[in-house]
Design an enzyme around this catalytic site. Structure first.
Site, PDB file in Angstrom:
ATOM      1  N   ALA A 227       0.723  -1.203  -0.014  1.00 22.04           N
ATOM      2  CA  ALA A 227      -0.074   0.018   0.098  1.00 22.04           C
ATOM      3  C   ALA A 227       0.539   1.363   0.179  1.00 22.04           C
ATOM      4  CB  ALA A 227      -0.725   0.215   1.075  1.00 22.04           C
ATOM      5  N   ALA A 228       1.419   1.363   0.798  1.00 25.72           N
ATOM      6  CA  ALA A 228       2.552   2.564   0.894  1.00 25.72           C
ATOM      7  C   ALA A 228       3.211   2.658  -0.056  1.00 25.72           C
ATOM      8  CB  ALA A 228       3.074   2.840   1.987  1.00 25.72           C
TER       9      ALA A 228
ATOM     10  N   GLU B 284       9.731  -5.580  -4.072  1.00 26.62           N
ATOM     11  CA  GLU B 284       9.077  -6.407  -3.605  1.00 26.62           C
ATOM     12  C   GLU B 284       9.276  -7.913  -2.720  1.00 26.62           C
ATOM     13  OE1 GLU B 284       6.471  -8.023  -1.017  1.00 26.62           O
ATOM     14  OE2 GLU B 284       6.442  -5.915  -1.103  1.00 26.62           O
TER      15      GLU B 284
ATOM     16  N   CYS C   3      -6.411  -6.358   4.385  1.00 25.35           N
ATOM     17  CA  CYS C   3      -7.058  -5.779   6.036  1.00 25.35           C
ATOM     18  C   CYS C   3      -8.259  -7.171   5.092  1.00 25.35           C
ATOM     19  CB  CYS C   3      -7.882  -5.050   5.828  1.00 25.35           C
ATOM     20  SG  CYS C   3      -7.116  -3.575   6.044  1.00 25.35           S
TER      21      CYS C   3
ATOM     22  N   ARG D 109       2.826   1.441 -15.838  1.00 22.27           N
ATOM     23  CA  ARG D 109       2.512   3.440 -15.850  1.00 22.27           C
ATOM     24  C   ARG D 109       4.330   3.379 -15.778  1.00 22.27           C
ATOM     25  NH1 ARG D 109      -1.746   0.130 -14.503  1.00 22.27           N
ATOM     26  NH2 ARG D 109      -3.649   1.781 -14.438  1.00 22.27           N
TER      27      ARG D 109
ATOM     28  N   ASN E 112      -2.207   3.908   2.675  1.00 23.22           N
ATOM     29  CA  ASN E 112      -2.276   4.724   1.669  1.00 23.22           C
ATOM     30  C   ASN E 112      -2.470   5.992   1.795  1.00 23.22           C
ATOM     31  OD1 ASN E 112      -3.135   2.798  -0.514  1.00 23.22           O
ATOM     32  ND2 ASN E 112      -4.087   1.945   1.106  1.00 23.22           N
TER      33      ASN E 112
ATOM     34  N   TYR F  36     -31.771  12.434  10.360  1.00 17.30           N
ATOM     35  CA  TYR F  36     -32.895  11.663  10.890  1.00 17.30           C
ATOM     36  C   TYR F  36     -33.314  11.147  10.311  1.00 17.30           C
ATOM     37  CZ  TYR F  36     -37.226  10.919  13.478  1.00 17.30           C
ATOM     38  OH  TYR F  36     -38.719   9.808  14.273  1.00 17.30           O
TER      39      TYR F  36
ATOM     40  N   TRP G 125     -32.766  11.256  18.647  1.00 20.58           N
ATOM     41  CA  TRP G 125     -31.304  11.604  19.725  1.00 20.58           C
ATOM     42  C   TRP G 125     -30.892  10.104  19.248  1.00 20.58           C
ATOM     43  CZ3 TRP G 125     -29.497  15.798  21.739  1.00 20.58           C
ATOM     44  CH2 TRP G 125     -29.890  16.788  22.104  1.00 20.58           C
TER      45      TRP G 125
ATOM     46  N   ARG H 245     -24.422  14.288  25.691  1.00 13.66           N
ATOM     47  CA  ARG H 245     -25.005  14.685  26.939  1.00 13.66           C
ATOM     48  C   ARG H 245     -24.684  14.092  27.743  1.00 13.66           C
ATOM     49  NH1 ARG H 245     -31.833  14.950  25.249  1.00 13.66           N
ATOM     50  NH2 ARG H 245     -31.652  15.658  26.880  1.00 13.66           N
TER      51      ARG H 245
END
Length: 465
Positions: free
Chosen positions: A20-21, A44, A54, A81, A318, A439, A447, A455
């Site tokens: 990913a990174a 790699e 994941c 690419r 990512n 809602y 709520w 709250r």
């Protein structure tokens, strides 16, 4: 330096890690600079690139039927690419002073040095594999890569409907418990801690414990594994703790991961207290102008506590890659930090958290109030209004939101995103009560559960001083 009328020699970017990174960084840099300006070489060591780790539990469990559905971009697509992606090639040495890396072709064993102008380290994380007797026996599996998933599926195919032991009850542990239940296995989860999901406070983890047992999973807490027992054929037959033995045809390690920074450490790069690389906001390794790092091998700033943390998630990886690629490619971007948001599930139970747990807040020296509410995710009269439990932490005196944990059924987990935005915006719980959330009876009560918790937290802050 170029001579008038001549083009400047192109730079070379070397990327260590093809998931990913690393490949997000390479792809972003390529979009900003063409092959004539920037040569990109990526290494790699595995068989696959740019895949969703994941998603492996859901592939193993059968929810995802096609392995290739987890692959975002193949090595061939990256090469088309303009990225020279070299698979099954492991980087064995980083020479930061000399600006080069040494790599070994895992097929031929041949080694060679490759110089670079800019370096990206995206070596990921490694599963925790304790040095127990029998830990390397056939039938004992880690689950970190697609290769790991293939190996596990092979074992499951040879022992259908058998007995499985999962060691560890974090995200991977509970997700793999679900996958194995879906495969028809009898599942026992052995957990060192007082309750599963140590990313939650124990009272919320207890809810997960009860629900898992309701799904037919045997949950054993306070279990210290001492060894893996094998049969006459050398394969795993049981897992032993200090008190008992648990029969097993397959064992899955879900103990967690650590940053894979052995190369970086040997090269003298700075590591944090969790073993991850330390970077600045541009994801540049601190003290090294031409070296960047991202993904599961780095530590990131926790925006709530102000401390560095190791949080191995694909979402972060990512984003790191995009930031790195932008900076390498001549643009500018930063990664400011995280609030620690994560979601998971085990069968129909949804689990979510963001921000700090109670022990995190104590460690950060914060004084806080903690409240827990039970509410429904839809109007109480609407069909399918399942209960969910929401726990909220708020700072005393200021009322600043510090963290939220949620355990419930359908539509529970993604409510944590409301809290993640509130944390990022440094909102108080009082201000949260005025949030204009959507809602309608099929989606929420008047709520929302998050607002009910806010709250209650407001009242706790006011009464607690």
């Amino acid at each position: 330096m170029s001579i008038s009328g001549e083009s400047t020699a192109r730079e070379r970017l070397v990327v260590v890690g093809g998931d990913a990174a690393g490949m997000s960084a390479a792809s972003r840099a390529r979009r900003l600079k063409g092959p004539d300006e920037l040569e990109i070489i990526a290494f790699e060591r595995g068989h696959f690139s740019s895949y969703s780790a994941c998603g492996i539990p859901y592939w193993v469990g059968g929810d995802v039927t096609d392995r290739d559905a987890l692959i975002a971009r193949s090595p061939e697509e990256h090469r088309e690419r303009g990225i020279d992606l070299r698979m099954r090639t492991e980087v064995t040495d980083l020479d930061v002073r000399g600006g080069r890396v040494r790599a070994r072709d895992l097929g031929t064993g041949a080694e060679s040095w490759t110089p670079y102008d800019k370096l990206v380290i995206a070596t990921g994380a490694r599963p925790v594999r304790p040095p127990l007797p029998g830990i390397d026996a056939p039938g004992v599996h880690g689950v970190q890569t697609l290769d790991d998933g293939l190996a596990l599926l092979d074992t499951l195919g040879r022992t259908p409907g058998g007995r499985a032991v999962v060691i560890g009850a974090g995200y991977i542990g509970v997700e793999m418990a679900e996958a194995l239940i879906n495969r028809g296995y009898g599942v026992t989860v052995l957990n060192r801690g007082p309750e599963p999901m140590s990313t939650l406070d124990p009272d919320m983890g207890r809810l997960v414990h009860v629900a898992m047992e309701g799904l037919g999973i045997t949950m054993v807490n306070g279990a210290e594994v001492t060894k893996i027992l094998t049969g006459g054929d050398g394969r795993v037959r049981a897992v032993a703790t200090q008190d008992e033995e648990y029969a097993a045809d397959v064992v899955v390690l879900g103990i967690g991961v650590r940053p894979e920074t052995s190369l970086a450490e040997a090269a003298g790069l700075p590591l944090g207290e969790h073993g991850g690389l330390l970077t600045d906001l541009a994801m540049r390794v601190r003290g090294h102008d031409n070296v960047w790092a991202g993904g599961d091998c780095v530590e990131v700033l926790d925006l709530v506590s102000g401390r560095e943390r190791h949080i191995p998630l694909g979402t972060h990886a990512n984003k790191h890659g995009q930031v790195i690629g932008s900076n390498v490619g001549g643009d500018y971007a930063t990664f400011p930090g995280v609030v620690g948001t994560a979601v998971s599930k085990v069968c129909d139970l949804e689990i979510a958290r963001t921000g700090l747990r109670e022990k995190d807040a104590h460690r950060a020296g914060l004084r806080f109030e903690s409240v827990t509410v039970e509410a429904t995710g839809r109007a109480g009269y609407y069909p399918g209004a399942d209960p969910m439990t929401v726990k909220m932490l708020a700072e005393r005196r200021t009322g600043r939101l510090l963290g939220v944990q949620i355990v419930g059924r359908e539509d529970a987990a993604k409510r944590v995103d409301i809290a993640a935005v509130a944390l990022t915006a440094c909102m108080t719980v009082e201000r949260m009560t005025a949030l204009d959330l959507g809602y309608a009876p099929p989606f929420s009560p008047v709520w929302d559960p998050i607002l009910v918790a806010a709250r209650k937290a407001v009242s706790a802050v006011r009464s607690g001083g």
